[in-house]
Design a protein around this motif. Structure first.
Motif, PDB file in Angstrom:
ATOM      1  N   SER A 267      64.157  32.042  66.568  1.00  0.00           N
ATOM      2  CA  SER A 267      64.231  32.960  67.404  1.00  0.00           C
ATOM      3  C   SER A 267      62.890  32.555  68.870  1.00  0.00           C
ATOM      4  O   SER A 267      62.259  32.851  69.741  1.00  0.00           O
ATOM      5  CB  SER A 267      63.254  34.157  67.481  1.00  0.00           C
TER       6      SER A 267
ATOM      7  N   ASP B 293      60.218  41.865  71.119  1.00  0.00           N
ATOM      8  CA  ASP B 293      60.239  40.563  69.566  1.00  0.00           C
ATOM      9  C   ASP B 293      60.520  41.296  68.003  1.00  0.00           C
ATOM     10  O   ASP B 293      59.603  41.712  67.496  1.00  0.00           O
ATOM     11  CB  ASP B 293      58.909  39.622  69.934  1.00  0.00           C
TER      12      ASP B 293
ATOM     13  N   TYR C 239      60.611  41.331  62.818  1.00  0.00           N
ATOM     14  CA  TYR C 239      60.331  42.237  61.380  1.00  0.00           C
ATOM     15  C   TYR C 239      60.677  43.906  61.537  1.00  0.00           C
ATOM     16  O   TYR C 239      60.777  44.365  60.546  1.00  0.00           O
ATOM     17  CB  TYR C 239      58.741  42.497  61.193  1.00  0.00           C
TER      18      TYR C 239
ATOM     19  N   THR D 242      65.130  37.379  65.053  1.00  0.00           N
ATOM     20  CA  THR D 242      65.113  36.070  64.065  1.00  0.00           C
ATOM     21  C   THR D 242      66.370  36.493  63.149  1.00  0.00           C
ATOM     22  O   THR D 242      66.501  37.542  62.390  1.00  0.00           O
ATOM     23  CB  THR D 242      64.310  35.609  63.814  1.00  0.00           C
TER      24      THR D 242
ATOM     25  N   SER E  45      65.316  34.719  59.870  1.00  0.00           N
ATOM     26  CA  SER E  45      64.368  34.122  58.971  1.00  0.00           C
ATOM     27  C   SER E  45      63.636  34.887  58.275  1.00  0.00           C
ATOM     28  O   SER E  45      63.690  34.523  57.538  1.00  0.00           O
ATOM     29  CB  SER E  45      63.308  33.578  60.265  1.00  0.00           C
ATOM     30  N   LYS E  46      63.598  36.199  58.647  1.00  0.00           N
ATOM     31  CA  LYS E  46      62.864  36.914  57.583  1.00  0.00           C
ATOM     32  C   LYS E  46      63.817  38.203  56.933  1.00  0.00           C
ATOM     33  O   LYS E  46      64.218  37.450  56.121  1.00  0.00           O
ATOM     34  CB  LYS E  46      62.082  38.203  58.365  1.00  0.00           C
TER      35      LYS E  46
ATOM     36  N   ARG F  53      67.017  28.006  61.396  1.00  0.00           N
ATOM     37  CA  ARG F  53      66.651  27.849  62.440  1.00  0.00           C
ATOM     38  C   ARG F  53      67.636  28.896  63.135  1.00  0.00           C
ATOM     39  O   ARG F  53      68.378  28.572  64.250  1.00  0.00           O
ATOM     40  CB  ARG F  53      66.348  26.661  63.036  1.00  0.00           C
TER      41      ARG F  53
HETATM   42  C1  PLP Z   1      58.756  34.446  62.592  1.00  0.00           C
HETATM   43  C2  PLP Z   1      58.154  34.970  64.046  1.00  0.00           C
HETATM   44  C3  PLP Z   1      59.321  34.721  64.964  1.00  0.00           C
HETATM   45  C4  PLP Z   1      60.343  33.514  64.912  1.00  0.00           C
HETATM   46  O1  PLP Z   1      61.004  33.275  63.959  1.00  0.00           O
HETATM   47  P1  PLP Z   1      61.769  31.849  63.973  1.00  0.00           P
HETATM   48  O2  PLP Z   1      63.221  32.497  63.867  1.00  0.00           O
HETATM   49  O3  PLP Z   1      61.604  31.879  62.185  1.00  0.00           O
HETATM   50  O4  PLP Z   1      62.023  31.316  64.758  1.00  0.00           O
HETATM   51  C5  PLP Z   1      58.996  35.201  66.371  1.00  0.00           C
HETATM   52  N1  PLP Z   1      58.372  36.285  66.613  1.00  0.00           N
HETATM   53  C6  PLP Z   1      57.296  36.495  65.598  1.00  0.00           C
HETATM   54  C7  PLP Z   1      56.782  36.974  65.734  1.00  0.00           C
HETATM   55  C8  PLP Z   1      57.439  35.899  64.096  1.00  0.00           C
HETATM   56  O5  PLP Z   1      56.669  36.500  63.291  1.00  0.00           O
END
Ligand code: PLP
Length: 355
Positions: free
Chosen positions: A87, A182, A185, A208, A210-211, A219
C-alpha cells in the motif's frame, strides 16, 4: 551524498523501517506489525513450481484475477479497484496523481511515518493536524479544509479508530477535496469505509495485504474508489511501472482474499490475544490506548518508553519506540502468538518488579 543528487531532495529524510534482523531464532519480533500466523494455506496451492517456471513471462499488467478477487470480496465492480506493490506504492501513486506543489495535504501530526516522507519526495505541502489530548484524531479539525486529507483509520501508532459517521462528516464537508483513508489495520476491529465509495466520489480507501492477510513479504496493497479516481491511479501506474505486481503475488493475493474462513479465524485470534495482552499490561499498571489494530500502544509512569524498550530488547523481545514529542513514553507492541505474548507479559512483569 553524491554531487549529482537532486538539490530539491537534498533535505529528504527517508522513512526508517523497523528492524528486520536476519536471524530471528531466539528473538520475539513484535516491532513491525506483521501477522504471527502465516498466509492462508491456499497460497501454497497456487504458488507451484509450474508457476515459478512461468516467471520468464511478464505478469498480467491488470492483475485481473487479483482485482476480481478483491472486487468479489467487497461486492464492488472491478473498475473500482487498483493494486500496488504494497500500500506504500498505492499511497505514492496517490500523491503523484492527486498532489501538486501548491496543493496542501492534511494528515494527523502523529501518524504513519511515511506521510511526511511522501510529502517531501513528491514536493507537495503537508500540514500536520495535532491529535487531541487523548491522542485521538479530532474529526472536527478535518471539516471544510482546502486540500487533500489523508487519515490512517485506525491511526498508527496509537491504534485508535474513528467511526464511519465521523468519516462521513469529513467527506460531506470536503466536497471538493479528496479524502484518502489508509485502512492498513481496519480488519482488526474498525469499520471499513469501502462501502462509502459508492456514495462519495471524493473518497479513496487504501488497504494492504501485509497485516490482516499475512503477506508483508509479497508487497501487495490496493485502493478502492470511484472509477475516475481509479482510472487516474492507473494512468500514473502505467506511466511508472505497469507490471507492478509480480506473477506469484497476483496468485497469492487472489488465493488469500478468497479464503474468508482463514481470514476470519486468524483476525479473531489476533484480536483475542490483543485484549488478553492489554489486560496483563493494565494489571501491571500500564495505560494502554484502546486498540482496533494488531498492536497496542502502552505507557507506564514507572518506566520510560526508552528504558522499557531497551529492557525488552535485552530479553530478546523487540518492540518499537518512537523518539517523538508526546509519544516518547510509549512503546508499540505488535500482537504475536499466545506463547509470544505470554513470554512478553512475563518479561514485562520482571522488568516492572525490579523497579
Ligand atoms: C503497514 C502500513 C502501511 C504499508 O503497508 P504495505 O502494504 O506493507 O506497504 C501503510 N499504512 C500504514 C498506516 C501501515 O501501518
Amino acid at each position: 551524498m553524491s554531487r549529482f543528487f537532486s538539490k530539491e531532495l537534498c533535505e529528504l529524510e527517508p522513512y526508517t523501517p523497523g528492524e528486520q534482523p536476519g536471524n530471528t531464532g531466539e528473538l520475539i519480533k513484535l516491532n513491525t506489525n506483521e501477522n504471527p500466523y502465516g498466509p492462508s494455506p491456499k497460497v501454497k496451492d497456487v504458488v507451484t513450481s509450474s508457476e515459478i517456471e512461468k516467471l520468464m513471462l511478464y505478469p498480467d499488467p491488470e492483475a485481473g484475477v487479483l482485482v476480481s478477487a478483491i472486487a468479489d470480496f467487497y461486492g464492488i465492480e472491478k473498475d473500482m479497484v487498483m493494486v500496488g506493490n504494497g500500500s506504500d506504492e498505492v499511497l505514492a501513486f496517490s500523491f503523484l496523481a492527486f498532489q501538486s506543489r501548491e496543493k496542501k495535504i492534511y494528515f494527523p501530526e502523529i501518524s504513519y511515518g511515511f506521510y511526511p516522507v511522501f510529502e517531501k519526495v513528491f514536493r507537495t505541502s503537508g500540514v500536520g493536524i495535532p491529535l487531541d489530548e487523548d491522542l485521538r484524531i479530532d474529526p472536527k479539525e478535518y471539516e471544510n479544509l482546502d486540500g487533500t486529507i489523508l487519515i490512517a483509520n485506525p491511526n498508527a501508532p496509537t491504534g485508535i479508530a474513528l467511526g464511519l459517521s465521523e468519516i462521513e462528516k469529513i467527506l460531506e464537508t470536503n466536497h471538493d477535496n479528496l479524502v484518502i483513508i489508509d485502512e492498513a489495520y481496519v480488519d482488526f476491529g474498525a469499520e471499513s469505509s469501502v462501502r462509502l465509495t459508492d456514495k462519495y466520489d471524493n473518497l479513496l480507501v487504501v488497504q494492504t495485504f501485509s497485516k490482516s492477510r499475512s503477506l508483508a513479504g509479497s508487497r501487495l496493497g490496493f485502493a478502492v474508489g470511484n472509477r475516475e479516481l481509479i482510472a487516474d491511479l492507473n494512468t500514473v501506474k502505467y506511466s511508472f511501472n505497469p507490471y507492478n505486481i509480480d506473477r506469484l503475488t497476483i496468485l497469492a493475493g487472489a488465493a488469500s482474499i478468497s479464503d474468508r474462513e482463514y481470514f476470519e479465524k486468524t483476525r479473531k485470534k489476533v484480536i483475542d490475544t490483543r485484549e488478553w495482552t492489554k489486560g496483563e499490561l493494565e494489571k501491571l499498571g500500564f495505560t494502554v490506548l484502546p486498540s482496533s489494530t494488531n498492536f497496542i500502544f502502552a505507557e507506564s509512569d514507572m518506566i520510560s518508553g526508552e528504558e522499557y524498550f531497551n529492557a525488552l530488547r535485552e530479553n530478546n523481545i523487540i518492540v518499537r519506540h518512537f523518539d517523538v514529542d508526546r509519544i516518547r513514553n510509549y512503546v508499540r507492541i505488535t500482537i504475536g502468538t499466545d506463547d509470544q505474548m505470554k513470554r512478553f507479559a512475563d518479561v514485562t512483569a520482571e522488568i516492572i518488579n525490579r523497579k
